[in-house]
Motif scaffolding. Structure first.
Motif, PDB file in Angstrom:
ATOM      1  N   HIS A   1      32.451  55.468  35.800  1.00  0.00           N
ATOM      2  CA  HIS A   1      32.414  54.371  34.833  1.00  0.00           C
ATOM      3  C   HIS A   1      30.984  53.968  34.494  1.00  0.00           C
ATOM      4  O   HIS A   1      30.751  53.230  33.536  1.00  0.00           O
ATOM      5  CB  HIS A   1      33.165  53.151  35.375  1.00  0.00           C
ATOM      6  N   GLY A   2      30.021  54.407  35.312  1.00  0.00           N
ATOM      7  CA  GLY A   2      28.625  54.098  35.009  1.00  0.00           C
ATOM      8  C   GLY A   2      28.285  52.645  35.207  1.00  0.00           C
ATOM      9  O   GLY A   2      27.432  52.094  34.504  1.00  0.00           O
ATOM     10  N   GLY A   3      28.917  51.976  36.156  1.00  0.00           N
ATOM     11  CA  GLY A   3      28.600  50.578  36.425  1.00  0.00           C
ATOM     12  C   GLY A   3      29.082  49.637  35.354  1.00  0.00           C
ATOM     13  O   GLY A   3      28.406  48.655  35.035  1.00  0.00           O
ATOM     14  N   LEU A   4      30.259  49.902  34.775  1.00  0.00           N
ATOM     15  CA  LEU A   4      30.787  49.038  33.718  1.00  0.00           C
ATOM     16  C   LEU A   4      31.480  47.800  34.274  1.00  0.00           C
ATOM     17  O   LEU A   4      31.788  46.889  33.535  1.00  0.00           O
ATOM     18  CB  LEU A   4      31.762  49.828  32.840  1.00  0.00           C
ATOM     19  N   PHE A   5      31.752  47.774  35.563  1.00  0.00           N
ATOM     20  CA  PHE A   5      32.356  46.589  36.164  1.00  0.00           C
ATOM     21  C   PHE A   5      31.932  46.468  37.615  1.00  0.00           C
ATOM     22  O   PHE A   5      31.448  47.427  38.230  1.00  0.00           O
ATOM     23  CB  PHE A   5      33.885  46.628  36.060  1.00  0.00           C
ATOM     24  N   VAL A   6      32.100  45.280  38.149  1.00  0.00           N
ATOM     25  CA  VAL A   6      31.843  45.002  39.553  1.00  0.00           C
ATOM     26  C   VAL A   6      33.190  44.814  40.241  1.00  0.00           C
ATOM     27  O   VAL A   6      34.013  44.014  39.781  1.00  0.00           O
ATOM     28  CB  VAL A   6      30.976  43.741  39.734  1.00  0.00           C
ATOM     29  N   ALA A   7      33.427  45.534  41.300  1.00  0.00           N
ATOM     30  CA  ALA A   7      34.684  45.416  42.031  1.00  0.00           C
ATOM     31  C   ALA A   7      34.737  44.093  42.789  1.00  0.00           C
ATOM     32  O   ALA A   7      33.728  43.622  43.326  1.00  0.00           O
ATOM     33  CB  ALA A   7      34.851  46.584  42.996  1.00  0.00           C
ATOM     34  N   GLY A   8      35.932  43.485  42.801  1.00  0.00           N
ATOM     35  CA  GLY A   8      36.109  42.213  43.484  1.00  0.00           C
ATOM     36  C   GLY A   8      36.854  42.359  44.792  1.00  0.00           C
ATOM     37  O   GLY A   8      37.220  43.465  45.199  1.00  0.00           O
ATOM     38  N   PRO A   9      37.133  41.251  45.477  1.00  0.00           N
ATOM     39  CA  PRO A   9      37.810  41.283  46.776  1.00  0.00           C
ATOM     40  C   PRO A   9      39.189  41.924  46.718  1.00  0.00           C
ATOM     41  O   PRO A   9      39.654  42.487  47.709  1.00  0.00           O
ATOM     42  CB  PRO A   9      37.911  39.794  47.160  1.00  0.00           C
ATOM     43  N   ALA A  10      39.869  41.826  45.561  1.00  0.00           N
ATOM     44  CA  ALA A  10      41.213  42.386  45.439  1.00  0.00           C
ATOM     45  C   ALA A  10      41.201  43.792  44.857  1.00  0.00           C
ATOM     46  O   ALA A  10      42.237  44.297  44.424  1.00  0.00           O
ATOM     47  CB  ALA A  10      42.086  41.469  44.588  1.00  0.00           C
ATOM     48  N   SER A  11      40.035  44.434  44.841  1.00  0.00           N
ATOM     49  CA  SER A  11      39.953  45.807  44.339  1.00  0.00           C
ATOM     50  C   SER A  11      40.900  46.695  45.139  1.00  0.00           C
ATOM     51  O   SER A  11      40.958  46.620  46.373  1.00  0.00           O
ATOM     52  CB  SER A  11      38.515  46.321  44.483  1.00  0.00           C
ATOM     53  N   GLY A  12      41.653  47.533  44.440  1.00  0.00           N
ATOM     54  CA  GLY A  12      42.623  48.396  45.103  1.00  0.00           C
ATOM     55  C   GLY A  12      44.018  47.817  45.159  1.00  0.00           C
ATOM     56  O   GLY A  12      44.946  48.489  45.613  1.00  0.00           O
ATOM     57  N   ALA A  13      44.185  46.571  44.710  1.00  0.00           N
ATOM     58  CA  ALA A  13      45.510  45.956  44.693  1.00  0.00           C
ATOM     59  C   ALA A  13      46.421  46.710  43.731  1.00  0.00           C
ATOM     60  O   ALA A  13      45.967  47.339  42.782  1.00  0.00           O
ATOM     61  CB  ALA A  13      45.412  44.486  44.280  1.00  0.00           C
ATOM     62  N   ARG A  14      47.719  46.627  43.974  1.00  0.00           N
ATOM     63  CA  ARG A  14      48.689  47.307  43.127  1.00  0.00           C
ATOM     64  C   ARG A  14      49.641  46.293  42.514  1.00  0.00           C
ATOM     65  O   ARG A  14      50.009  45.300  43.141  1.00  0.00           O
ATOM     66  CB  ARG A  14      49.466  48.350  43.925  1.00  0.00           C
ATOM     67  N   ALA A  15      50.026  46.553  41.277  1.00  0.00           N
ATOM     68  CA  ALA A  15      50.942  45.672  40.554  1.00  0.00           C
ATOM     69  C   ALA A  15      51.592  46.480  39.432  1.00  0.00           C
ATOM     70  O   ALA A  15      50.919  47.315  38.811  1.00  0.00           O
ATOM     71  CB  ALA A  15      50.207  44.460  39.978  1.00  0.00           C
ATOM     72  N   PRO A  16      52.864  46.256  39.139  1.00  0.00           N
ATOM     73  CA  PRO A  16      53.553  47.036  38.114  1.00  0.00           C
ATOM     74  C   PRO A  16      53.313  46.554  36.693  1.00  0.00           C
ATOM     75  O   PRO A  16      53.638  47.246  35.741  1.00  0.00           O
ATOM     76  CB  PRO A  16      55.026  46.883  38.493  1.00  0.00           C
ATOM     77  N   ILE A  17      52.749  45.342  36.537  1.00  0.00           N
ATOM     78  CA  ILE A  17      52.601  44.738  35.209  1.00  0.00           C
ATOM     79  C   ILE A  17      51.146  44.369  34.959  1.00  0.00           C
ATOM     80  O   ILE A  17      50.477  43.794  35.829  1.00  0.00           O
ATOM     81  CB  ILE A  17      53.495  43.484  35.081  1.00  0.00           C
ATOM     82  N   LEU A  18      50.671  44.692  33.751  1.00  0.00           N
ATOM     83  CA  LEU A  18      49.355  44.259  33.284  1.00  0.00           C
ATOM     84  C   LEU A  18      49.558  43.316  32.112  1.00  0.00           C
ATOM     85  O   LEU A  18      50.181  43.683  31.114  1.00  0.00           O
ATOM     86  CB  LEU A  18      48.510  45.461  32.845  1.00  0.00           C
ATOM     87  N   LEU A  19      49.042  42.098  32.229  1.00  0.00           N
ATOM     88  CA  LEU A  19      49.100  41.112  31.148  1.00  0.00           C
ATOM     89  C   LEU A  19      47.694  40.920  30.602  1.00  0.00           C
ATOM     90  O   LEU A  19      46.752  40.689  31.368  1.00  0.00           O
ATOM     91  CB  LEU A  19      49.659  39.782  31.657  1.00  0.00           C
ATOM     92  N   THR A  20      47.553  41.009  29.276  1.00  0.00           N
ATOM     93  CA  THR A  20      46.241  40.922  28.639  1.00  0.00           C
ATOM     94  C   THR A  20      46.212  39.814  27.597  1.00  0.00           C
ATOM     95  O   THR A  20      47.150  39.654  26.819  1.00  0.00           O
ATOM     96  CB  THR A  20      45.892  42.250  27.941  1.00  0.00           C
TER      97      THR A  20
END
Length: 379
Positions: free
Chosen positions: A11-30
């Motif tokens: 990704h070239g440093g496009l984001f900073v990972a947070g404490p919940a990095s790696g969490a799983r969820a079936p739904i993405l709300l935008t």
């Protein structure tokens, strides 16, 4: 990986990972601020979720990569003539849990000004890593509906199987795409279908906070996503706002006639089994536009829940206590027959069977499992 650790990958440093990095969820709300959102419906809904459900940071996107600070200017704080801080706009991916503990990824912040393809590719990778099966986005749209009737919510989707029984469009529409819809289209090419929920907001309330539409959006999302989302604060705000606007309307005969005309049109369409939409041509408001002028004086003196039109809750109105409210929001299907995401996913799975083994049972995307989807809270 800490919050401050730069994500070192393609990704070239496009984001900073947070404490919940790696969490799983079936739904993405935008939902992105800056796109079409009449009544600040989507913004109010997102704030309601973050305020009542909390959230854990999954990723924070690099604002300098995606945001033009001239369109989303940083907020500077000055105390006694001394600059004490600058708050830059932030695009974030958070993990929230509904009232029953079901995980949802919530992507929110200002709509990026640049690199949409790069942004959507990054979100797609994060979504697939998290096991996302379906995406939703939420908006308010101005419509010829009265504030005295339930808020209709229409569904636009990337796959016909996701479109519920609702009024058909009168023709093809073309309009400048918001990033949320652009993102859903790109996600669909990677196997994650999406649905946009559109709440019809009275056109004379489009420029002001309209909690009833936000409540309707969360109600519809709860139905389609098999979730339990809180609407108590929004229901309270909607009741207070509707009571105040109704009192103002009753005191102005010309405005009252306009609202009554909208009510007759709404009721007539309901009897026909249809509902007003933004493309509906049955209502002509060209002769009676006084309602907007009359309400403007009232609304200008109210503490707007959407600060600057972005939906930021300010003042005491951000602290409504939770109250018991209906499980479904105004505008939900009265017969309760709305498909859940599992119903839709089952139909999609049946359509995408393995071509090499047509006799094999369709794969059922996991929307509910017994074990946790994500890292337990607090870890």
């Amino acid at each position: 990986m800490t919050v401050d650790e730069r994500h070192e990958d393609p990704h070239g440093g496009l984001f900073v990972a947070g404490p919940a990095s790696g969490a799983r969820a079936p739904i993405l709300l935008t939902h992105f601020d800056g796109a079409m959102d009449a009544g600040a419906a989507g913004s109010l809904a997102v704030m309601q979720m973050l305020r009542t459900l909390g959230g854990e940071r999954v990723a924070t996107f690099d604002s300098d990569q995606f945001i033009d600070y001239r369109s989303h200017r940083p907020v500077m704080t000055v105390e006694d003539w001394v600059t004490t801080g600058v708050e830059t706009p932030e695009i974030a991916l958070d993990l929230v849990h509904d009232d029953l503990g079901h995980p949802v990824l919530l992507l929110h912040g200002p709509e990026p000004d640049a690199k949409w393809e790069t942004f959507t590719q990054t979100v797609a990778e994060l979504a697939h890593d998290a096991g996302v099966e379906i995406s939703f986005s939420i908006h308010g749209i101005p419509a010829g509906v009265p504030h005295t009737r339930p808020t209709p919510v229409h569904v636009q989707a990337t796959d016909p199987a996701l479109v519920p029984d609702q009024p058909q469009m009168s023709g093809t529409m073309q309009f400048p795409a918001p990033l949320s819809a652009f993102l859903q289209e790109r996600l669909s090419t990677t196997g994650i279908e999406g649905a946009t929920l559109l709440a019809a907001v009275p056109y004379y309330m489009a420029d002001n906070a309209y909690p009833r539409a936000a409540s309707a959006l969360l109600g519809k999302l709860s139905d389609l996503g098999d979730l339990s989302l809180p609407v108590g604060d929004l229901e309270r705000g909607a009741t207070e706002d509707i009571a105040q606007v109704s009192a103002l309307v009753e005191a102005n005969p010309e405005v009252e006639r306009t609202v009554q005309a909208l009510e007759r049109h709404y009721d007539a369409m309901a009897e026909e089994g249809t509902s007003p939409t933004i493309s509906d041509g049955g209502w002509d408001d060209s002769e009676d536009r006084d309602i907007g002028d009359v309400l403007e004086a009232y609304l200008a003196n109210q503490s707007r829940r959407a600060g600057g039109g972005t939906g930021e809750v300010v003042g005491d109105e951000a602290a409504h206590p939770l109250e018991e409210g209906p499980d479904t929001a105004p505008g939900d299907d009265e017969d309760g027959s709305a498909d859940s995401v599992q119903d839709v996913l089952d139909r999609l799975a049946s359509r995408h069977r393995d071509a090499d083994d047509p006799g094999q049972a369709p794969r059922r995307p996991r929307h509910r499992v017994d074990d946790p989807w994500e890292t337990p809270r607090g870890e």
